[in-house]
Design a protein around this motif. Structure first.
Motif, PDB file in Angstrom:
ATOM      1  N   GLY A 123      21.562  -4.188   1.851  1.00 26.44           N
ATOM      2  CA  GLY A 123      21.990  -2.791   1.956  1.00 26.44           C
ATOM      3  C   GLY A 123      21.296  -1.906   0.943  1.00 26.44           C
ATOM      4  O   GLY A 123      20.734  -0.847   1.277  1.00 26.44           O
ATOM      5  N   GLY A 124      21.318  -2.344  -0.337  1.00 22.80           N
ATOM      6  CA  GLY A 124      20.666  -1.543  -1.375  1.00 22.80           C
ATOM      7  C   GLY A 124      19.170  -1.476  -1.183  1.00 22.80           C
ATOM      8  O   GLY A 124      18.547  -0.425  -1.356  1.00 22.80           O
TER       9      GLY A 124
ATOM     10  N   SER B 161      14.429   5.617   1.084  1.00 22.13           N
ATOM     11  CA  SER B 161      14.090   6.647   0.094  1.00 22.13           C
ATOM     12  C   SER B 161      12.594   6.670  -0.153  1.00 22.13           C
ATOM     13  O   SER B 161      11.979   7.741  -0.289  1.00 22.13           O
TER      14      SER B 161
ATOM     15  N   ALA C  61      18.345   0.924   1.621  1.00 16.69           N
ATOM     16  CA  ALA C  61      18.452   2.320   1.185  1.00 16.69           C
ATOM     17  C   ALA C  61      17.255   2.714   0.338  1.00 16.69           C
ATOM     18  O   ALA C  61      16.715   3.829   0.449  1.00 16.69           O
TER      19      ALA C  61
END
Length: 729
Positions: free
Chosen positions: A255-256, A263, A259
């Motif tokens: 998940g991180g 970005s 993300a």
């Protein structure tokens, strides 16, 4: 919609970043899963090592009972009777609770006596040569040492081992002693210590399983347990499935990471938008750069003119300038000083400095000499060095320094050498003249005495201020050795005998003489054998008082010793976070230098607000080991509360402040110092110093004591800071 080349590049870069990001996430996931698996394996390995140590220590501690019984049997001149055997066996049962039976085997290898007999009747009169234990019995007799058989179930039911030891008196075989040692409780304890997570198997030297389940799960670890001369195999495995990767961490990774990848793609898109703007800006700047390039070419032309001018200066200057690249290959060699070495400017360019100058000898400013190869290596390591060298009869004063670029990397070396041949010749001439002058001075000291070969004083030079304070001729015709200090007498007499045996020999020495006041003063004396000179007829002694210099030297030596100790303590504080070892260094070095009998360090617990014993040295008893003092209690409590040093020159005259220990009077301490350990304005503990004689130390002693206390406080503060950082992380 029409795609430009820039659009295609933007799309391609986005896809590439996405692919790289997904690969990185997959590798991170794989690394995390692998780390969990590795942690499981390491935990299993540690558990196996703990069980191995526990079983080895506990079982081997029990089987030594056979050696104790062997020593008892061989202690008297003849084997003890069975009644004495039984009494000693009862004593051994108190110390070896796992022992089930003690047996004596006669030289025919038949069990003749058992204690206790009850429950062991079936083993009495057994012939061991017919038993499975026969190989172990034969090995014990053949090798004359303790042997242990494989575990076996005893007649009483529990699992046991039998250590047996042969009885030899000289070469006479008197039989054996063997003990049945129960191992079930020890194995049960080891099983319980593993808890619910692990289980283990034990196999004997033949590979037969005698403890644990028949099978273990995947991921086992083996270890060898030595039991006397026997070897067991320990196998540790998981009782249930080992820990698996944390789902939360996996979600965090994907998940991180996802993300972060999104970005990054957003930032990349904005970067491409600015690329078009920058392309136009670059086109605008190109025109300005063309003008700048033209100006730079003009500057380079002027620089070449300056280099030509500098080259002309070097060709006429009385020096040598060299430079090398990072490999030590000459890139520059200029200066008229080269002519004195037989070289021409630029002649060595392209050659290795290590080959050309590696064998040269360079004398450093401190007087030590090193080879050219060592000097070059140290310069390329970042040092700037200077020294004097001789080449083909010419002396050069050299200075070498590394060439370091803007990134801190060493790119080469530069050196400047000045011809100092004439200056060195002048210095040598000066030193020769100085040496002659010093010789004259050394033979014209403050006072002169002439002594006969048997030590009698013949002559003493007149002076208004005699070194020893005695009237002139007070010891005329007397043996002068009566004034010598007893510790110096034998050495000086030996030197005096050497003087007598060798005419014109001159010897210098320093020794102590008794002053008229009774004090001992240091003198430096030069003795010359002029017995053969008719005008002298004795040993000429030139001497003068050096007491002040000796005292200053001793003071300086003491200060250097203390500085060395403080530096050693500083290095220990900087290099170790182990507070106990640092405090040991402070105490061991401090006791020697302060010349005290004992020292104790108490640490202050700010939570309980008490001083506790941490470390001590020089104590004959454990008088202060269990110290617990509140602030204000006792001398240490007062020192900590007031943050000031407490000095008790005579402990006996001040009552017993150390009632915290009934053993303290046995130490015989007479004087006491309590120094607070203060760091950053906070009390960290107290350094207690004890002497077994009254003392009134000098100020420099007190200063050094307080400095040691400061070092100890810093060590404690560093350890507390390190511990708090570990807890925070």
């Amino acid at each position: 919609m029409i795609f430009t080349s820039l659009d295609w590049k933007r799309l391609a870069s986005s896809l590439l970043i996405t692919a790289i990001g997904l690969i990185a996430l997959a590798l991170t996931d794989r690394y995390y899963r692998g780390s969990v698996s590795q942690a499981n394996a390491q935990e299993l390995q540690r558990t196996a090592a703990n069980v191995q140590d526990e079983l080895s220590q506990n079982i081997n501690a029990q089987i030594t009972v056979a050696e104790d019984l062997q020593a008892f049997m061989l202690a008297p001149t003849s084997l003890p009777d069975y009644e004495t055997f039984d009494r000693f066996a009862e004593l051994l049962l108190d110390h070896y609770p796992q022992a089930l039976a003690f047996q004596y085997v006669d030289p025919d290898l038949i069990i003749r006596h058992i204690h206790p007999l009850e429950g062991n009747e079936s083993a009495l009169d057994l012939d061991l040569t017919t038993r499975p234990a026969a190989p172990f019995v034969e090995k014990a007799i053949r090798e004359r040492r303790l042997t242990v058989n494989n575990p076996t179930v005893t007649v009483q039911g529990p699992l046991a081992v039998i250590p047996r030891a042969p009885l030899y008196r000289g070469d006479e075989f008197l039989g054996l002693v063997q003990v049945v040692v129960e191992i079930d409780p020890l194995l049960e304890d080891a099983t319980q210590s593993l808890g619910e997570r692990f289980q283990f198997q034990l196999r004997d030297a033949t590979g037969a399983l005698f403890w644990g389940p028949e099978t273990l799960g995947d991921g086992t670890v083996n270890a060898i347990i030595p039991v006397g001369d026997n070897r067991w195999t320990l196998t540790i495995g998981w009782r249930n499935a080992p820990p698996v990767p944390d789902p939360f961490v996996l979600v965090l990774i994907w998940g991180g990471g996802g993300a972060l990848l999104l970005s990054l793609l957003f930032i990349l898109n904005r970067a491409w938008a600015r690329t078009e703007w920058l392309r136009q800006a670059v086109a605008d700047r190109t025109e300005a750069l063309e003008a700048e390039v033209t100006q730079r070419r003009q500057t380079e032309a002027r620089l070449r003119e300056s280099e030509a001018h500098l080259q002309a200066i070097l060709n006429s200057a009385p020096i040598v300038i060299i430079a090398t690249d990072k490999h030590g290959t000459f890139t520059l060699s200029e200066g008229t000083g080269l002519k004195r070495t037989g070289l021409k400017p630029g002649q060595v360019v392209g050659q290795s400095a290590f080959d050309l100058y590696g064998s040269l000898k360079i004398i450093l400013p401190d007087g030590n000499s090193i080879s050219g190869e060592e000097l070059l290596a140290r310069v390329f390591a970042g040092e700037t060095l200077s020294g004097i060298t001789e080449l083909n009869g010419t002396f050069f004063d050299n200075r070498f320094a590394p060439i370091i670029d803007g990134n801190g990397l060493i790119k080469g070396m530069v050196g400047v050498s000045i011809d100092i041949t004439e200056r060195r010749q002048a210095e040598e001439a000066f030193q020769s003249a100085e040496s002659r002058f010093r010789t004259l001075v050394e033979n014209s000291s403050d006072e002169i005495s002439i002594i006969t070969a048997d030590g009698r004083l013949l002559y003493e030079s007149p002076t208004n201020n005699p070194t020893l304070g005695y009237p002139r001729d007070a010891f005329r015709e007397q043996n002068i050795f009566q004034l010598l200090h007893p510790d110096d007498l034998e050495r000086v007499q030996t030197l005096f005998g050497q003087l007598i045996r060798e005419p014109n020999l001159q010897i210098r020495d320093q020794f102590r003489l008794r002053h008229q006041t009774g004090a001992w003063i240091w003198v430096e004396a030069v003795g010359t054998n002029l017995i053969a000179e008719s005008s002298v007829g004795g040993i000429v002694i030139n001497y003068h008082d050096i007491t002040s210099r000796k005292l200053a030297e001793n003071k300086t030596r003491q200060q250097l010793d203390r500085m060395t100790i403080l530096r050693k303590i500083d290095q220990a504080i900087a290099g170790s976070m182990d507070l106990h070892s640092v405090l040991e260094i402070i105490l061991s070095n401090g006791l020697d230098e302060l010349r005290v009998d004992a020292a104790v360090i108490l640490l202050y617990d700010p939570v309980e607000q008490i001083l506790k014993f941490e470390l001590g040295a020089g104590m004959h008893t454990e008088a202060l080991k269990f110290t617990h003092l509140k602030l204000g209690d006792g001398y240490a409590g007062r020192a900590a509360q007031a943050m000031k040093t407490v000095h008790i020159p005579q402990l006996q005259a001040h009552g017993n402040e150390f009632q915290r220990s009934p053993d303290f009077p046995m130490e015989g301490f007479e004087s006491y110092f309590g120094v607070p350990l203060i760091a950053k304005g906070e009390i960290k503990g107290v350094l207690e110093i004890f002497r077994r004689a009254p003392s009134e130390p000098e100020q420099d002693w007190l200063d050094f004591l307080e400095t040691l206390a400061g070092q100890a406080a810093i060590a404690i503060d560093n350890a507390e800071l390190f511990e708090s950082l570990q807890r925070a992380n």
